[in-house]
Write an enzyme that holds these catalytic residues in place. Structure first.
Site, short mmCIF file in Angstrom:
data_model
loop_
_atom_site.label_atom_id
_atom_site.label_comp_id
_atom_site.label_asym_id
_atom_site.label_seq_id
_atom_site.Cartn_x
_atom_site.Cartn_y
_atom_site.Cartn_z
N LYS A 1 2.89 -15.30 2.93
CA LYS A 1 3.16 -15.83 1.96
C LYS A 1 4.64 -16.33 1.78
O LYS A 1 5.49 -15.85 0.79
CB LYS A 1 2.75 -15.08 0.47
N TYR B 1 0.85 -1.34 -0.17
CA TYR B 1 0.15 -0.03 0.05
C TYR B 1 0.80 1.23 -0.03
O TYR B 1 0.41 2.13 -0.60
CB TYR B 1 -0.85 0.17 1.33
N ASP C 1 -3.06 -18.35 0.71
CA ASP C 1 -4.08 -19.14 -0.09
C ASP C 1 -4.76 -20.04 0.87
O ASP C 1 -6.02 -20.21 0.77
CB ASP C 1 -3.24 -19.30 -1.19
N ASP D 1 -12.92 -8.80 4.22
CA ASP D 1 -14.10 -8.71 3.43
C ASP D 1 -14.73 -10.31 3.28
O ASP D 1 -15.90 -10.44 3.38
CB ASP D 1 -13.78 -8.44 2.03
#
Ligand code: NAD
Ligand code: IPM
Ligand code: MN
Length: 348
Positions: free
Chosen positions: A185, A135, A217, A245
């Site tokens: 990850k 970000y 994942d 979300d």
């Protein structure tokens, strides 16, 4: 306590009005101020986070934030997009820790996108790092040697950034069910390997918390396979954005998830995890409960008022148990009717 209300765009003002009803119903001893932010500020001043708004935010004890995002400004230069207002506030106020709790409310077992017996077990907290990651790294568009356009966003975390969010997450886990799952990850990303190494170092300070690691994942899959396994999840900015979300639909609706964005002191920014929902803005059908639950988090974390925070949460739980539902949960109650129901439950 001085609270700055930043309603923003789309459904922001609609749901903020319902949070204000709750503030009035509780007769909270707070001073309210308001300012423009997001697309509303762009339209009025040409900038999504005007200096006056930022100054008011810095002076406030807490900020209650609706949402920003306006399709009219989707194609302006990035630094002038409405979303820069929330990113700017998080950066300028040093709000690095984003708490996003997700728990299934009793009565919503059949509203989850998951089977009721799977959804019933959900009671988790996502601790999302909010000031770093891809970000806030260098970004841009350049032309490669072969003349192609190329976009880039640098992902990075420094160890101090990981360490401070890890401490927040371990402390949260110590106060809950003492399980922390760090999501990364690390099988592919150097940023994630450093993240994992530092989380393991910090774990030495919290011998009572059981630490596990999971690739993102797999975490996305486990969140729908068996979400009851999670207590506290700590993860980076981008992964936390996406997983929260997803968690919202596991408990029924994105209109239910509140968040707290905290830094080193008690000042915080409180907002629903959802956005300005332009597709339903102006229709009076947005779910205001995530906004109202964000007010509860504000009272708890910045106001030291656990009693009123718990009262608000109990009122929301009660109206859901009583069958109050907006369109997002398959019902017919509008935004204002849901806010009124919360107020009635508080008074009842
Ligand atoms: P969104 O969260 O605004 O909406 C996604 C979907 O969920 C839509 O169908 C919407 O109608 C629904 N939804 C969201 N909140 C709801 C509520 N309270 N009640 C009922 N339904 C609800 O995400 P999006 O559509 O990807 O983004 C819209 C705009 O909001 C974009 O400009 C985006 O950048 C911005 N955004 C802002 C924030 C924020 O202010 N913190 C967060 C997310 C997205
Ligand atoms: C959120 C939003 C923001 C984010 C956007 C609007 C910048 O999606 O608060 O979850 O990505 O953090
Ligand atoms: Mn998001």
């Amino acid at each position: 306590m001085n609270i700055l209300l930043l309603a923003g765009d789309g459904i922001g003002p609609e749901i903020m009005a319902e949070a204000e009803k709750v503030i009035a119903a509780l007769a909270l001893p707070v001073d309210l101020d308001r300012a423009l932010v997001g697309g509303a500020a762009c339209a009025a001043t040409g900038h999504p986070l005007p200096a006056e708004t930022l100054a008011k935010a810095k002076a406030a004890d807490a900020i209650l934030f609706g949402a920003v995002g306006d399709p009219r400004f989707d194609n302006v230069e990035r630094h002038l997009r409405p979303e820069q207002a929330i990113l700017g506030l998080r950066a300028e106020l040093g709000l690095f820790a984003n708490l996003r709790p997700a728990k299934l409310f009793s009565g919503l077992e059949d509203s989850s996108a998951l089977r009721p017996e799977v959804a019933s077990a959900i009671d988790l907290l996502i601790v999302r790092e909010l000031n770093g990651d891809v970000y806030f790294g260098e970004k841009g568009t350049r032309t490669t040697a072969s003349g192609e356009r190329q976009g880039y966003d640098i992902m990075s975390y420094s160890e101090s950034e990981v360490r401070r969010i890890a401490h927040v997450a371990f402390k949260a886990a110590a106060g809950r069910n003492k399980r922390l799952c760090s999501v990364d990850k690390a099988n592919v990303l150097e940023t994630s390997q450093l993240w994992r190494d530092v989380v393991i170092e910090v774990a030495a300070d919290y011998p009572d918390v059981a630490l596990a690691h999971m690739y993102v994942d797999n975490a996305a899959m486990q969140l729908v396979r068996n979400p009851g396994q999670f207590d506290v999840v700590v993860t980076g900015n981008l992964f936390g954005d996406i997983l929260s979300d997803q968690a919202s639909m596991c408990v029924g609706s994105i209109g239910l998830l509140a968040s707290a964005s905290l830094g080193d002191g008690t000042r915080g920014l409180y907002e629903p995890i959802h956005g300005s929902a332009p597709d339903i803005a102006g229709k009076g059908i947005a779910n205001p409960l995530a906004m109202i639950l964000s007010l509860a988090m504000l009272l708890r974390h910045s106001g030291g008022d656990e009693a009123n925070a718990a009262r608000i949460e109990a009122a929301v739980a009660q109206i859901l148990a009583d069958g109050c539902r907006g369109a997002d949960l398959g019902g017919t109650m509008g935004t204002a009717a849901l806010g009124d129901a919360v107020v009635a439950a508080l008074n009842g």
